[in-house]
Design a protein around this motif. Structure first.
Motif, short mmCIF file in Angstrom:
data_model
loop_
_atom_site.label_atom_id
_atom_site.label_comp_id
_atom_site.label_asym_id
_atom_site.label_seq_id
_atom_site.Cartn_x
_atom_site.Cartn_y
_atom_site.Cartn_z
N GLY A 54 0.82 -1.21 0.00
CA GLY A 54 0.00 0.00 0.00
C GLY A 54 0.85 1.26 0.00
O GLY A 54 2.09 1.21 0.05
N GLY A 55 0.16 2.41 -0.03
CA GLY A 55 0.81 3.71 -0.18
C GLY A 55 1.88 4.01 0.87
O GLY A 55 2.96 4.50 0.54
N TYR B 266 0.29 -6.38 2.09
CA TYR B 266 1.15 -5.73 3.08
C TYR B 266 0.70 -4.30 3.29
O TYR B 266 0.51 -3.55 2.34
N THR B 267 0.55 -3.93 4.59
CA THR B 267 0.05 -2.59 4.87
C THR B 267 0.76 -2.01 6.08
O THR B 267 1.83 -2.51 6.47
N ASP B 268 0.20 -0.93 6.67
CA ASP B 268 0.89 -0.26 7.77
C ASP B 268 0.39 -0.69 9.15
O ASP B 268 0.72 -0.08 10.14
N VAL B 269 -0.44 -1.73 9.21
CA VAL B 269 -0.83 -2.34 10.49
C VAL B 269 -0.59 -3.85 10.38
O VAL B 269 -0.41 -4.37 9.28
N GLY C 161 -2.46 -6.39 10.61
CA GLY C 161 -3.51 -7.26 10.09
C GLY C 161 -4.85 -6.61 10.28
O GLY C 161 -4.95 -5.39 10.43
N VAL C 162 -5.90 -7.43 10.27
CA VAL C 162 -7.26 -6.92 10.51
C VAL C 162 -7.50 -6.96 12.01
O VAL C 162 -7.31 -8.00 12.65
N ASP D 52 -10.54 -0.17 14.19
CA ASP D 52 -9.41 0.57 13.64
C ASP D 52 -8.44 0.91 14.78
O ASP D 52 -8.81 1.67 15.69
N ARG E 262 -6.20 2.92 15.02
CA ARG E 262 -5.95 4.36 15.20
C ARG E 262 -6.98 5.00 16.12
O ARG E 262 -6.72 6.02 16.75
N MET F 18 -17.28 -6.20 7.50
CA MET F 18 -16.37 -5.21 8.11
C MET F 18 -15.90 -4.22 7.05
O MET F 18 -15.89 -3.01 7.27
N GLY G 222 -16.72 0.05 6.77
CA GLY G 222 -15.70 1.05 7.07
C GLY G 222 -14.31 0.56 7.41
O GLY G 222 -13.39 1.37 7.54
N GLY H 174 -11.35 0.02 6.34
CA GLY H 174 -10.66 0.30 5.07
C GLY H 174 -9.37 -0.47 4.87
O GLY H 174 -8.71 -0.31 3.85
N VAL H 175 -9.01 -1.33 5.80
CA VAL H 175 -7.76 -2.08 5.67
C VAL H 175 -7.77 -2.99 4.44
O VAL H 175 -6.73 -3.24 3.83
P1 ADP Z 1 -2.72 0.77 2.44
O1 ADP Z 1 -2.23 2.11 1.99
O2 ADP Z 1 -1.62 -0.16 2.82
O3 ADP Z 1 -3.70 0.16 1.48
P2 ADP Z 1 -4.90 1.61 4.12
O4 ADP Z 1 -4.75 2.96 4.73
O5 ADP Z 1 -5.80 1.48 2.95
O6 ADP Z 1 -3.46 1.06 3.82
O7 ADP Z 1 -5.39 0.55 5.22
C1 ADP Z 1 -4.70 0.43 6.44
C2 ADP Z 1 -5.41 1.27 7.51
O8 ADP Z 1 -6.71 0.75 7.72
C3 ADP Z 1 -4.77 1.20 8.87
O9 ADP Z 1 -3.74 2.15 9.00
C4 ADP Z 1 -5.93 1.44 9.82
O10 ADP Z 1 -5.95 2.75 10.34
C5 ADP Z 1 -7.17 1.28 8.94
N1 ADP Z 1 -8.16 0.37 9.52
C6 ADP Z 1 -9.49 0.64 9.62
N2 ADP Z 1 -10.12 -0.36 10.21
C7 ADP Z 1 -9.21 -1.31 10.49
C8 ADP Z 1 -9.28 -2.59 11.11
N3 ADP Z 1 -10.42 -3.11 11.54
N4 ADP Z 1 -8.12 -3.30 11.22
C9 ADP Z 1 -6.95 -2.80 10.77
N5 ADP Z 1 -6.83 -1.58 10.19
C10 ADP Z 1 -7.95 -0.84 10.05
#
Ligand code: ADP
Ligand code: ASP
Ligand code: MG
Length: 421
Positions: free
Chosen positions: A9-10, A172-175, A177-178, A182, A184, A203, A207, A209-210
């Motif tokens: 991701g970004g 692969y992302t900035d957290v 997993g699910v 959220d 944050r 989910m 909202g 958005g992961v």
């Molecule tokens: P990427 O740029 O890697 O696609 P996104 O910003 O689209 O990343 O998705 C990752 C973000 O999703 C996380 O930083 C987190 O804040 C948000 N998020 C919202 N809900 C959840 C959740 N249930 N579990 C994990 N992350 C979540």
């Protein structure tokens, strides 16, 4: 030897250093003997910046030109990633969506993938190269560039994984997993080891958005297993797959929130058959994605109809609302952008009565007023005022026993209030 698709991701490709780190990860995976395909997003906030640029020159940019613009973000990151791999002495080739045959329908801005022609990817893999594909973009059968909606690189990755029959699609992302909410907004949220497609769909739709909703739909329809994990460490993330007896059937999988919708109200419409049909036909014709709907009690043969729709559809929705008011001789229409939707999701909800009652009393105890309610068999959603979203989500998370106790103790009250994506 396995075929793997890895999506970054970004944030994961947000700086030259991070691009180099991704390059090293891909090379390491290839060194294990696997065929590796990377799908990447635009760097950091590039897509947001492009959207802003567009609105600086035009209030209602043509959809086709918007896609021409937004698809450039991913073209930058694929080329840079291929260069970073070359710098490490390994061979890589980058492809745009159109080059690699990601064929979509013609709906600009939210195109659906119809086909992924895997042959070009397979040919490059056969030559021993790491293949890098631009996320979020495709091409119509008659050659127009399209994009797949925000977060669409997830869907590209899953579609590519299905198209080349990959063993797994790693997102692969900035957290890590699910999570149950959220992280944050809810510091006490817990990472889920596994989740079924059905719960993940709800989910994502409400909202979380992961993972983009379409990517989960695509994965379920094509049996692709997703492993959602962090690009900053090697910890195992969350596996998304068909639920079975070995998967823990939680009553509640998580609490989600969404601040991306607004509430529209059409006031004083005649209360007679066909009125709702007309309102929502006009909205559909304007390509407005209506979500929750509520019709108030009728007084003197007239009523109010309220519904939520994405803020990104508001320019078109306002126009359509004005047309409806004129056509139905309604009094007026209004928009409230200060709303949020919060949802409780869980496959076990079907067999556990009392979840809705507990949700509503938890919100009442937290001083949160409920504006609209909607349910599915495994989800209950409420529209509330946006300012209360953090309070509401944290209260529900605690009330349904989802808090990671080790974390809760360290969190100061009110942390993350109002955050939203
Ligand atoms: P990427 O740029 O890697 O696609 P996104 O910003 O689209 O990343 O998705 C990752 C973000 O999703 C996380 O930083 C987190 O804040 C948000 N998020 C919202 N809900 C959840 C959740 N249930 N579990 C994990 N992350 C979540
Ligand atoms: N770059 C696109 C976006 O920001 C697609 C993605 O990141 O998945 O929405
Ligand atoms: Mg994303």
């Amino acid at each position: 030897m396995a075929r793997v698709v890895q999506k970054y991701g970004g944030t994961s490709v947000g700086t030259p250093d991070r691009i180099r780190a991704v390059a090293r990860r891909l090379i390491a995976r290839k060194a294990l003997g696997d065929d590796v395909v990377a799908v990447v997003s635009a760097m950091g906030h590039v897509t947001d910046e492009l959207v802003e640029l567009a609105s600086a020159v035009c209030t209602d940019p043509p959809d086709r030109e918007m896609d021409m613009l937004l698809s450039t973000g991913e073209q930058v990151s694929i080329a840079l990633l291929a260069m970073a791999i070359h710098a490490e002495g390994e061979d890589a080739v980058s492809f745009t969506g159109p080059q690699v045959g990601i064929v979509t329908d013609p709906v600009h801005g939210k195109a659906k993938i119809q086909e992924v022609r895997g042959d070009r990817i397979l040919e490059a893999l056969g030559q021993g190269r790491i293949v890098i594909v631009a996320g979020f973009q495709g091409v119509t059968p008659d050659g127009q560039i399209t994009t797949l909606g925000r977060g669409g690189s997830d869907t590209t990755a899953v579609a590519v994984a299905a198209g080349i029959d990959a063993a797994v699609c790693e997102i692969y992302t900035d957290v890590d997993g699910v999570y149950t909410a959220d992280p944050r907004l809810v510091p006490a949220a817990r990472k889920l080891d596994a989740i079924g497609y059905e719960a993940m769909l709800e989910m994502a739709a409400s909202g979380a958005g992961v993972l983009q909703l379409r990517s989960v739909e695509f994965a379920r329809n094509h049996g692709v297993v997703i492993h959602c994990r962090s690009s900053f460490n090697d910890s195992p993330g969350t596996i998304v797959r068909e639920a079975d007896a070995t998967m823990e059937q939680a009553i509640i999988s998580g609490v989600t929130h969404d601040t991306s919708e607004a509430k529209l109200t059409i006031r004083d419409v005649p209360d007679r058959p066909g009125v709702a049909a007309l309102v929502f036909t006009r909205m559909a014709e304007a390509n407005v994605n209506v979500d929750m709907i509520i019709q108030n009690v009728s007084e003197d043969g007239r009523t109010d109809i309220s519904f939520t729709a994405p803020k990104t559809d508001l320019v078109r929705a306002r126009k359509a609302a004005q047309d409806v008011v004129t056509e139905l001789e309604a009094r007026t229409w209004s928009v409230d952008e200060g709303v949020a939707k919060i949802s409780l999701v869980g496959a076990g909800m079907k067999t556990h009565p009392g979840v809705a009652a507990q949700m509503f009393s938890t919100l009442a105890d937290a001083g949160v007023n409920i504006d609209m309610i909607s349910t599915s068999s495994i989800r209950i959603s409420c529209v509330i005022e946006a300012e209360k979203v953090g309070t509401a989500v944290r209260a529900l998370h605690t009330s349904f026993g989802l808090d990671d106790d080790a974390v809760t103790a360290e969190v100061s009250p009110g942390a993350g209030e109002g955050a939203g994506k």
